[in-house]
Scaffold this active site. Structure first.
Site, PDB file in Angstrom:
ATOM      1  N   HIS B  46       0.832  -1.202   0.000  1.00  0.00           N
ATOM      2  CA  HIS B  46       0.000   0.000   0.000  1.00  0.00           C
ATOM      3  C   HIS B  46       0.872   1.260   0.000  1.00  0.00           C
ATOM      4  O   HIS B  46       0.644   2.194  -0.777  1.00  0.00           O
ATOM      5  CB  HIS B  46      -0.909  -0.030   1.222  1.00  0.00           C
ATOM      6  CG  HIS B  46      -1.812   1.153   1.318  1.00  0.00           C
ATOM      7  ND1 HIS B  46      -2.965   1.255   0.578  1.00  0.00           N
ATOM      8  CD2 HIS B  46      -1.711   2.295   2.040  1.00  0.00           C
ATOM      9  CE1 HIS B  46      -3.546   2.413   0.847  1.00  0.00           C
ATOM     10  NE2 HIS B  46      -2.795   3.068   1.728  1.00  0.00           N
ATOM     11  N   GLU B  68      -1.613  -5.352  -3.770  1.00  0.00           N
ATOM     12  CA  GLU B  68      -2.396  -4.940  -2.605  1.00  0.00           C
ATOM     13  C   GLU B  68      -3.770  -5.616  -2.613  1.00  0.00           C
ATOM     14  O   GLU B  68      -4.215  -6.147  -1.598  1.00  0.00           O
ATOM     15  CB  GLU B  68      -2.531  -3.411  -2.640  1.00  0.00           C
ATOM     16  CG  GLU B  68      -3.201  -2.814  -1.427  1.00  0.00           C
ATOM     17  CD  GLU B  68      -3.538  -1.343  -1.641  1.00  0.00           C
ATOM     18  OE1 GLU B  68      -2.993  -0.720  -2.584  1.00  0.00           O
ATOM     19  OE2 GLU B  68      -4.349  -0.815  -0.879  1.00  0.00           O
ATOM     20  N   ASN B 363      24.844  13.259  18.271  1.00  0.00           N
ATOM     21  CA  ASN B 363      25.409  13.787  19.504  1.00  0.00           C
ATOM     22  C   ASN B 363      24.355  13.943  20.588  1.00  0.00           C
ATOM     23  O   ASN B 363      24.605  13.658  21.746  1.00  0.00           O
ATOM     24  CB  ASN B 363      26.062  15.154  19.249  1.00  0.00           C
ATOM     25  CG  ASN B 363      27.518  14.985  18.871  1.00  0.00           C
ATOM     26  OD1 ASN B 363      28.090  13.919  19.071  1.00  0.00           O
ATOM     27  ND2 ASN B 363      28.096  16.034  18.318  1.00  0.00           N
TER      28      ASN B 363
END
Lengths: 166, 651, 119
Positions: B46, B68, B363
């Protein structure tokens, strides 16, 4: 132009022929974008000494190399014949100042020989080959190698004595 | 929008992730038809469908759409899992892989019609079996058809009555908004004969032509090398290209936009030339016309800039995953909040800020946010918060990365810096808290091998700062111990055109981005002080090193040779103009002979041979057509900094 | 025998235009109506083969009128006439059962084609 281009299977190759002192040099025409008169350049500090400066070529800033200086000679004196040959190297344009551009020549691939160990004082690595047309010897330059190497060069021409002192 | 190209990279990386999911689960699918697996695969298909239809890769979208459907039917148990279906999924994954690769190479990959047919057949529930077939139809309307969208509505209504519409190219909402030229393509699953469908569509007003889309050849699934792929595709292009549609977006190669920006730059330069040439004429009409021209160029520049703008989302989008991964590794609990992801900035800048941001966020995760235990002890919520935000403010873009972690202590930073030999004790004693924080941007504050919680912040921060400064931007830090740290990056909206000051030094003209200039002052040479022979001036109680530009470039300085002499008696008494450059919190004063004026400049690269000259950031073309080097304030300031440091140390 | 057309439009000018366009192309205009109510009355009375129905009209608009006509004759062949920008109304009309639409200003060929197609 790479060093093995003389071996590439092509019948005729076209070259732009130019002079420095009285040596005749050649550059593959595919590398040449245009040939212009010498423009006033702007010096760039700390640039290699053979780079005369940068010029404005229709909005592009491109470095200009004085080939005489690259060959260890005095700077080119600008005459009516002096030209800047704009060539493409990697993705950049750059200008080569030469004494004069004489002609565009087709050279039979058969007539291009691998570079000798040393010609006019230039080592083989700076040369892609030597073209023989009639009695003339045309030194086909490997521009990329010539301009990226840091080695100091010394052009030795038979006419250097009288030319170099002017 | 012009930035579509920019999404490509993101598209492909994300698409491959989904492909990976599909491929992994397809393996397990064979073993069992587990509902969760089906749900995962369904979600992946999808997402891929949505992404690819958004970016305009309709063949990928079509294939994933059908996948799908099939997955949905398996999930809802309308269908049961068979080895055949599992095999089919494998085939789809391979085919998707091939399509993605081709598309990424800039080739047009076409979906394998035959595979689609088999998928459609497989997804037919038992009673539907063998009756529904997948068909693509290209409907062309007559030229100048009024109310095209209503015609399209009629066409789609008829088709809806005959089967299920699987996909439209362009997408259906574009068709509804009349964002198509004269034709569009509809893929339909139907039991009707194709000729029957065509004859019904042809009967609708203004329909010029309806033709089935035929992909004559199966797109390359076998891997017989790129060359073969290209050839087989090229040979097909002539026939299949007709099936392509006109999009509301025109996709433009990025370099074309660059070229356009360059041309705008040319206009800016040419206008400056005209102004100079026109000055002696003192013509009011000319001035008026030039002013008007200026306005037009400004508008043009803005529109080109807009075209180059892309949302920062494409950089931000990588971070949720990264933070999740890193925090798991570090055993931390972190919530990442993203704000202002629609903020747009120049594509050339977007390309370059990704790495610095990765660094800053890493960081924050590594050193900013504490462990859950530590946070509980500090009476903080054990889940740390990192906020990433972007916004426009007064001609700049600000990107802020804040954490509510432990913050930094300026005194600790100083201690570490002294230990590492970055600064001396004496220097440290003179630093204010604010200046101490700046130490995080200094090279060598910490080494990767020896990361401590505080010093770890310093790893590579010098690089982050130089990247930003190369972009004419800056970075600053604010922190409160125990409460958190915020890094703020400031970036210009665009790189290509900036305001510059033209100065003359020793007959050479240099250009300095206004952004880097703190102030210009005139001083008597008498006020020049010396520290260890290095000239400095005192401006509002601040010692600023004087840097002779020619000397920096290793040349003789005709006017200021005196600066090199220790004996101040020899400095000729006169007024000198100084340009004070600033980068970070550091400054340097450069003597100039003349301030020529301020103008918009277009930054140009000096090309490969001259790329790495210290102190030179590029070049620009002046109004008279000559080239002038652009000074790189960052390098110059850094040089001055070293010198004044030296001097101060040995005083 | 030529097909019989009822033209519904509130302006005499547009009725005249349409009449000129379709007369002699194998159609005869059997009646004209000035509004939606009028149209329904005329439809009952004339039983035309084809109706061209303007959308915006006083008293009763084309959509309502169409509903009325389709109630009397579910097989009525109605072409709605719309101005540019009435997209939503046209779609509504098509949904309700109009067979086709033409857009003002009229392109003679398109009008004839539309009528040919549904007759």
């Amino acid at each position: 132009m790479n060093t093995d281009s003389y071996a590439v299977a092509r019948l005729m190759m076209q070259f732009v022929i130019f002079n420095i002192i009285n040596e005749e040099f050649a550059i593959d025409i595919k590398k040449v974008k245009e040939i212009i008169r010498v423009k006033k350049s702007t010096r760039v500090p700390q640039a290699p000494s053979f780079i005369q400066g940068v010029i404005n070529l229709r909005g592009d800033v491109i470095p200009v190399v004085d080939l005489r200086k690259r060959f260890g000679l005095d700077a080119t004196e600008i005459t009516n014949e002096t030209r800047t040959v704009i060539v493409e190297m990697r993705d950049d344009l750059l200008g080569l100042i030469v004494d004069a551009v004489t002609e565009v020549l087709r050279i039979d691939e058969e007539e291009i020989e691998p570079p000798p160990k040393n010609i006019a004082g230039l080592k083989a690595e700076y040369i892609s080959g030597v073209g023989k047309v009639d009695e003339r010897l045309l030194i086909i330059l490997n521009i990329e190698k010539l301009l990226t190497s840091e080695e100091r060069l010394k052009l030795e021409s038979k006419d250097l004595g009288k030319e170099g002192s002017r | 929008m012009g930035g579509q190209e920019e999404y490509r990279g993101l598209f492909f990386s994300e698409a491959r992730e989904y492909l990976q999911i599909l491929s992994n689960y397809a393996l397990q699918l064979e073993k069992n038809g587990d509902k969760e697996i089906l749900a995962e695969m369904f979600r992946a298909a999808h997402s891929l469908k949505g992404m690819s239809s958004t970016i305009g890769f309709h063949d990928i979208s079509l294939l994933t759409h059908v996948m799908e459907d099939l997955l949905e039917k398996l999930r809802s148990e309308e269908l049961t899992m068979t080895t055949e279906i599992a095999d089919l999924f494998f085939e789809c994954v391979e085919h998707l892989e091939a399509l993605l690769t081709l598309t990424e190479l800039g080739e047009e990959g076409y979906v394998d019609e035959e595979l689609l047919q088999r998928l459609s057949m497989a997804s037919n529930t038992p009673e539907e079996k063998d009756i529904k077939v997948h068909t693509g139809l290209k409907v062309t309307l007559k030229p100048n058809t009024p109310m095209k969208s209503v015609r399209a509505y009629m066409i789609l209504s008829v088709l809806e009555g005959m089967g299920d519409i699987k996909e439209c190219v362009p997408p259906i909402h574009d068709i509804e908004e009349e964002r198509f030229d004269t034709s569009f393509i509809v893929y339909i699953q139907t039991e009707f004969d194709i000729d029957e469908i065509i004859s019904r569509l042809i009967a609708i007003g203004d329909v010029e032509n309806v033709e089935p889309i035929i992909h004559e050849e199966i797109p390359v699934l076998t891997t017989n090398g790129d060359k073969d792929k290209k050839e087989s595709l090229n040979s097909r292009n002539g026939t299949v290209k007709r099936g392509r549609h006109v999009e509301k977006f025109v996709r433009v190669e990025a370099h074309r936009l660059d070229k356009m920006m360059n041309l705008v730059g040319e206009l800016v330069i040419n206008r400056t030339t005209l102004i100079q040439v026109g000055k002696p004429l003192a013509s009011r009409e000319l001035e008026g016309a030039l002013e008007e021209l200026g306005r037009i160029i400004q508008t043009l520049q803005n529109s080109v800039m807009e075209m180059r703008m892309v949302p920062i989302k494409q950089v931000f989008d990588q971070f949720p995953r990264m933070v999740r991964k890193l925090s798991n590794e570090k055993g931390k609990k972190i919530e990442l909040v993203i704000e202002g992801e629609t903020t747009e900035l120049d594509r050339s800048i977007v390309n370059q800020i990704s790495d610095p941001m990765v660094h800053l966020i890493r960081n924050s995760v590594d050193h900013g946010i504490e462990s859950p235990q530590e946070r509980r002890n500090a009476k903080k919520d054990e889940t740390g918060l990192i906020t990433l935000s972007a916004c426009h403010e007064g001609g700049y873009i600000f990107i802020r990365i804040s954490d509510n972690g432990r913050g930094m202590n300026p005194i600790h930073l100083k201690e570490v810096a002294i230990k590492k030999g970055v600064i001396t004790k004496e220097e440290a004693s003179r630093l204010t808290d604010e200046e101490s924080l700046e130490l995080v941007f200094r090279a060598g504050l910490s080494t990767a091998e020896e990361v401590t919680d505080i010093s770890g912040r310093g790893v590579g921060m010098d690089v982050v700062r130089s990247v930003l400064e190369a972009l004419n931007g800056s970075i600053s830090v604010k922190t409160k111990e125990g409460q958190g740290t915020t890094f703020e990056m400031r970036l210009p909206l665009t790189l290509a055109i900036v305001e510059g000051l033209l100065v003359k030094v020793d007959d050479n003209i240099y250009v300095v981005p206004i952004e880097s200039i703190r102030e210009n002052i005139v001083m008597s040479t008498q006020t020049i002080k010396r520290i260890q022979g290095n000239p400095v001036i005192l401006v509002r109680n601040e010692l600023i090193p004087i840097l002779s530009l020619p000397r920096f470039f290793g040349e003789e300085d005709k006017n200021f040779t005196a600066f090199s002499e220790t004996d101040s008696e020899h400095v000729p008494l006169k007024e000198i103009s100084l340009m004070i450059l600033e980068s970070g919190s550091k400054k340097v004063a450069i003597p100039v002979d003349e301030f020529i004026g301020q103008q918009e400049i277009v930054i140009k690269s000096l090309g490969g041979l001259l790329r790495d000259i210290p102190g030179i950031a590029g070049a620009t073309i002046l109004g008279d057509g000559h080239v002038a080097p652009i000074l790189d304030a960052n390098t110059l300031v850094h040089w001055g900094d070293l010198h004044v440091q030296e001097g101060v140390d040995s005083r | 025998m030529s097909k019989r057309v009822l033209i519904v439009d509130d302006t005499a000018f547009m009725r005249m235009m349409l009449k000129t366009i379709i007369t002699g192309k194998g159609y005869s205009v059997v009646g004209e109506a000035e509004d939606g109510l009028d149209a329904i009355e005329k439809y009952k009375e004339l039983k035309p083969d084809i109706v061209t129905m303007d959308i915006t009209m006083p008293r009763m608009d084309g959509i309502e009128s169409m509903k009325g006509i389709l109630e009397i004759d579910p097989n009525a062949k109605i072409i709605v006439c719309s101005a540019m920008g009435q997209k939503a109304l046209v779609i509504e009309a098509l949904r309700l059962g109009a067979k086709d639409f033409i857009v003002k200003p009229f392109d003679a060929d398109r009008v004839v084609e539309a009528i040919n197609r549904i007759s």
